[in-house]
Design a protein around this motif. Structure first.
Motif, PDB file in Angstrom:
ATOM      1  N   GLU A 102       0.843  -1.191   0.000  1.00  0.00           N
ATOM      2  CA  GLU A 102       0.000   0.000   0.000  1.00  0.00           C
ATOM      3  C   GLU A 102       0.882   1.246   0.000  1.00  0.00           C
ATOM      4  O   GLU A 102       1.852   1.327   0.755  1.00  0.00           O
ATOM      5  CB  GLU A 102      -0.903   0.019   1.220  1.00  0.00           C
ATOM      6  N   VAL A 103       0.547   2.214  -0.857  1.00  0.00           N
ATOM      7  CA  VAL A 103       1.276   3.477  -0.920  1.00  0.00           C
ATOM      8  C   VAL A 103       0.482   4.513  -0.130  1.00  0.00           C
ATOM      9  O   VAL A 103      -0.707   4.727  -0.374  1.00  0.00           O
ATOM     10  CB  VAL A 103       1.467   3.952  -2.379  1.00  0.00           C
ATOM     11  N   LEU A 104       1.177   5.143   0.821  1.00  0.00           N
ATOM     12  CA  LEU A 104       0.579   6.188   1.652  1.00  0.00           C
ATOM     13  C   LEU A 104       1.355   7.482   1.464  1.00  0.00           C
ATOM     14  O   LEU A 104       2.570   7.455   1.239  1.00  0.00           O
ATOM     15  CB  LEU A 104       0.652   5.804   3.138  1.00  0.00           C
ATOM     16  N   THR A 105       0.656   8.606   1.576  1.00  0.00           N
ATOM     17  CA  THR A 105       1.380   9.878   1.586  1.00  0.00           C
ATOM     18  C   THR A 105       1.916  10.106   2.987  1.00  0.00           C
ATOM     19  O   THR A 105       1.479   9.466   3.953  1.00  0.00           O
ATOM     20  CB  THR A 105       0.470  11.063   1.210  1.00  0.00           C
ATOM     21  N   ALA A 110      -4.133   7.076   1.846  1.00  0.00           N
ATOM     22  CA  ALA A 110      -3.862   5.859   1.072  1.00  0.00           C
ATOM     23  C   ALA A 110      -4.116   6.153  -0.403  1.00  0.00           C
ATOM     24  O   ALA A 110      -5.209   6.565  -0.786  1.00  0.00           O
ATOM     25  CB  ALA A 110      -4.756   4.727   1.546  1.00  0.00           C
ATOM     26  N   LEU A 111      -3.088   5.948  -1.230  1.00  0.00           N
ATOM     27  CA  LEU A 111      -3.194   6.239  -2.656  1.00  0.00           C
ATOM     28  C   LEU A 111      -3.536   5.021  -3.500  1.00  0.00           C
ATOM     29  O   LEU A 111      -4.055   5.151  -4.597  1.00  0.00           O
ATOM     30  CB  LEU A 111      -1.895   6.858  -3.173  1.00  0.00           C
ATOM     31  N   GLY A 112      -3.227   3.824  -2.998  1.00  0.00           N
ATOM     32  CA  GLY A 112      -3.505   2.608  -3.750  1.00  0.00           C
ATOM     33  C   GLY A 112      -2.440   1.560  -3.508  1.00  0.00           C
ATOM     34  O   GLY A 112      -1.530   1.747  -2.716  1.00  0.00           O
ATOM     35  N   ALA A 113      -2.558   0.444  -4.231  1.00  0.00           N
ATOM     36  CA  ALA A 113      -1.625  -0.673  -4.090  1.00  0.00           C
ATOM     37  C   ALA A 113      -0.734  -0.772  -5.327  1.00  0.00           C
ATOM     38  O   ALA A 113      -1.182  -0.563  -6.454  1.00  0.00           O
ATOM     39  CB  ALA A 113      -2.393  -1.972  -3.907  1.00  0.00           C
ATOM     40  N   VAL A 114       0.522  -1.114  -5.109  1.00  0.00           N
ATOM     41  CA  VAL A 114       1.498  -1.234  -6.193  1.00  0.00           C
ATOM     42  C   VAL A 114       1.182  -2.465  -7.045  1.00  0.00           C
ATOM     43  O   VAL A 114       1.038  -3.568  -6.525  1.00  0.00           O
ATOM     44  CB  VAL A 114       2.933  -1.343  -5.641  1.00  0.00           C
ATOM     45  N   ALA A 170       3.403  14.305  -4.330  1.00  0.00           N
ATOM     46  CA  ALA A 170       3.517  13.380  -5.467  1.00  0.00           C
ATOM     47  C   ALA A 170       2.189  13.249  -6.213  1.00  0.00           C
ATOM     48  O   ALA A 170       2.175  13.000  -7.418  1.00  0.00           O
ATOM     49  CB  ALA A 170       3.983  12.007  -4.997  1.00  0.00           C
ATOM     50  N   THR A 171       1.077  13.454  -5.510  1.00  0.00           N
ATOM     51  CA  THR A 171      -0.231  13.277  -6.152  1.00  0.00           C
ATOM     52  C   THR A 171      -0.465  14.277  -7.281  1.00  0.00           C
ATOM     53  O   THR A 171      -1.228  14.004  -8.192  1.00  0.00           O
ATOM     54  CB  THR A 171      -1.371  13.388  -5.120  1.00  0.00           C
ATOM     55  N   GLY A 172       0.210  15.406  -7.248  1.00  0.00           N
ATOM     56  CA  GLY A 172       0.080  16.397  -8.317  1.00  0.00           C
ATOM     57  C   GLY A 172       0.811  16.007  -9.597  1.00  0.00           C
ATOM     58  O   GLY A 172       0.660  16.673 -10.619  1.00  0.00           O
TER      59      GLY A 172
END
Length: 196
Positions: A102-105, A110-114, A170-172
């Motif tokens: 899981e990718v977290l800021t 939570a942004l999603g899974a790799v 990173a979300t940008g």
């Protein structure tokens, strides 16, 4: 000129000598966690029933990585697998698979899974192959739940167990295809350097 590739596109590629002999195929990619540099590859034999080999291929011995094959000068480029794995661990390599993590800021979103790893294969001058991003199955936080998105990574990445932490900024720079992803990685890393 460098190019971006998904690691899933590299695995199972044949390893071919300059004389045109297919000597193995890529099984797994081994990389160090300290900046994400690719250290090398574990290998399997050629053919559907071939198993893993006890030899691997260090990145420094790769002559070229193209769309269809990994090129080496000759079979002497292959080395004992333990040496490649030791190089990854001596460089503080993670030794673990990030797929499914899981990718977290850094703010806890939570942004999603790799689902895949994106590498930048350098030109002959740089001779490097670095992890520059992840392809993730995005969460609702990115506005495209369940969609595969490309997330750029900083030069270094914090990992803790089954979580990978990235700066919220990173979300940008998230993209949905490789075409503009290299520029997004560069812009993201430039922004991070300016913030220090």
């Amino acid at each position: 000129m460098s190019m971006l590739m998904r690691c899933s596109e590299i695995t199972t590629r044949p390893v071919v000598t300059m004389a045109g002999e297919a000597v193995a195929q890529v099984k797994d990619i081994v990389y160090a966690a300290d900046g994400g540099e690719v250290v090398g590859f574990t290998l399997a034999g050629r053919g559907p029933f071939s198993g893993p080999l006890d030899r691997g291929l260090a990145w420094g011995r790769v002559a070229a990585l193209g769309a269809d094959a990994v090129m080496i000068v000759d079979e002497e480029a292959l080395a004992p697998l333990t040496g490649i794995l030791e190089r990854a661990s001596s460089r503080r390599g993670s030794g673990s698979d990030v797929l499914g993590a899981e990718v977290l800021t850094d703010t806890g979103t939570a942004l999603g899974a790799v689902v895949d790893v994106i590498v930048e294969v350098g030109d002959a001058t740089s001779g490097r192959c670095d992890v520059v991003g992840y392809e993730i199955e995005s969460s609702e936080a990115l506005g495209h739940k369940g969609t595969k998105m490309l997330l750029p990574l900083p030069d270094t990445l914090a990992a803790s167990g089954e979580h990978l932490i990235v700066p919220a900024s990173a979300t940008g720079f998230v993209r949905d295809d490789l075409a503009g992803f290299g520029a997004a990685v560069d812009a993201f890393r430039t922004q991070l350097r300016g913030a220090r």
